[in-house]
Design an enzyme around this catalytic site. Structure first.
Site, short mmCIF file in Angstrom:
data_model
loop_
_atom_site.label_atom_id
_atom_site.label_comp_id
_atom_site.label_asym_id
_atom_site.label_seq_id
_atom_site.Cartn_x
_atom_site.Cartn_y
_atom_site.Cartn_z
N GLU A 115 0.84 -1.21 0.00
CA GLU A 115 0.00 0.00 0.00
C GLU A 115 0.87 1.26 0.00
O GLU A 115 0.85 2.07 0.93
CB GLU A 115 -0.97 -0.02 1.18
CG GLU A 115 -1.99 -1.14 1.07
CD GLU A 115 -3.10 -1.07 2.11
OE1 GLU A 115 -4.22 -1.52 1.81
OE2 GLU A 115 -2.86 -0.56 3.23
N GLU A 172 -6.39 -6.81 -1.87
CA GLU A 172 -6.95 -6.99 -0.53
C GLU A 172 -8.42 -6.61 -0.56
O GLU A 172 -8.78 -5.58 -1.13
CB GLU A 172 -6.26 -6.08 0.50
CG GLU A 172 -4.83 -6.42 0.83
CD GLU A 172 -4.29 -5.53 1.95
OE1 GLU A 172 -5.10 -5.02 2.76
OE2 GLU A 172 -3.06 -5.35 2.00
#
Length: 359
Positions: free
Chosen positions: A162, A261
């Site tokens: 991320e 995710e």
């Protein structure tokens, strides 16, 4: 190894010219694999508590084997450099990945380049790397990546987790030190290509708003897949907007996209005393996907549908499928995710697992 100043100059020239490098490596053919993944990074710790897991019919099952039998083909594992305990460190991840490979599962390695969680909110350097100069840090990233790829031999690898705001702050902050951020990413990519040329490399962005601006900055780099996180409480409540954004990103950058995710609750209830991240209808899409077992399944089914557009998407990964209340019903330091796991409060497989079992 090419000197950092040369790498930085080449990256900047490519970025400012808005053209991909003519020397960029052709992505490796991976046409036959649709990724149906689950992130179960905490399972080695949970396993030490000797929980029993059950099929939907109530028969006792082996946790990992049951995931495979339900259609999961890839396991995503996070890697921390020097965690405060052994969990998610190199030794544990290597051992677990070897166990998973032995039963025919592919390994998706998420390299945090940190001793702890790395995400848009924090990208802390490992303590052991804290006093390095930038050139030393870049060399360390290169060598560390070579070492872990050599040891784990992943099928898929994320260079950072991320990384909306870069990695290894402050040196690799994308907003204040863009050229250095790109240099660090390039070093991780170069190390991976040298050790395992058939590993597919992913850059991972949390959400989809702002993703085009982010990947504009990444387009000089040699990577295979765009990875996105999608959670309704952080990234919006429109699956149609997610779908449109994925198509746009794939078309603009000529790369396949993965939902790297995602997760969804099967209840808003609790099974221990650790505060849950999802606890109200305001955080989900209750009108279409209520916090029920069937609501969780329908949400994941729609995610899978978005993820199986040939030439556009490559698959999906469910995060935290293992995160039952593993320390017991009164633990205040265990699972904040047990209502989003893929097993219910009695450790029985949920209907959402059936989504993996379809082509």
């Amino acid at each position: 190894m090419i000197k950092n100043s040369i790498i930085t100059l080449l990256l900047l020239v490519s970025i400012f010219s808005c053209k991909s490098s003519s020397e960029e490596q052709t992505p490796i053919d991976d046409k036959d694999t649709f990724i149906k993944g689950v992130d179960i990074s905490r399972y080695p710790e949970i396993k030490t508590y000797n929980h029993q897991f059950y099929s939907q019919e109530g028969a006792e099952v082996d946790f990992v084997q049951h995931l495979k039998e339900k259609g999961v083909n890839t396991i995503r594992l996070r890697l921390w450099v020097d965690p405060e305990n052994e969990h998610s460190g190199l030794e544990e991840v290597t051992t677990f990945s070897n166990e998973l490979k032995s039963v025919g599962l592919k390994i998706w390695l998420t390299v945090h380049y940190s001793d702890t969680w790395a995400d848009p909110g924090q990208q802390k350097k490992p303590q052991a790397w804290s006093n390095l100069s930038f050139e030393e840090l870049n060399t360390t990233v290169y060598q560390y990546t070579k070492d872990i790829v050599q040891k784990i031999q992943p099928d898929y690898i994320q260079i950072g987790n991320e990384i909306n705001n870069g990695l290894l702050h402050p040196e690799g902050n994308l907003h204040s030190n863009e050229a250095q951020c790109l240099t660090l990413l390039q070093s991780g990519i170069k190390a991976t290509r040298e050790i395992k040329s058939d590993a597919k490399i992913m850059l991972h962005f949390a959400g989809y708003e702002g993703a085009d601006c982010f990947f504009d900055k990444m387009k000089a780099l040699d990577f295979d897949y765009i990875g996105l996180s999608y959670y309704t409480n952080w990234h919006g409540k429109s699956l149609s907007d997610l779908d449109v954004s994925i198509k746009s990103l794939s078309n603009k950058y000529n790369k396949e996209v993965l939902i790297a995710e995602t997760a969804y609750p099967f209840t808003l209830g609790w099974n221990d005393w650790t505060n849950n991240i999802i606890s109200s209808d305001e955080q989900i899409i209750p009108s279409d996907y209520p916090a029920t077992e069937e609501g969780q399944k329908e949400f994941l089914s729609q995610i899978k549908s978005i993820s199986e557009q040939k030439g556009i998407t490559k698959g999906f990964c469910y995060w935290g499928g293992e995160l039952i209340a593993w320390k017991g019903p009164e633990a205040r330091d265990a699972s904040s995710w047990e209502n989003q796991a893929l097993f219910d409060f009695g450790n029985k497989a949920l209907p959402a697992l059936d989504v993996f079992d379809t082509q």
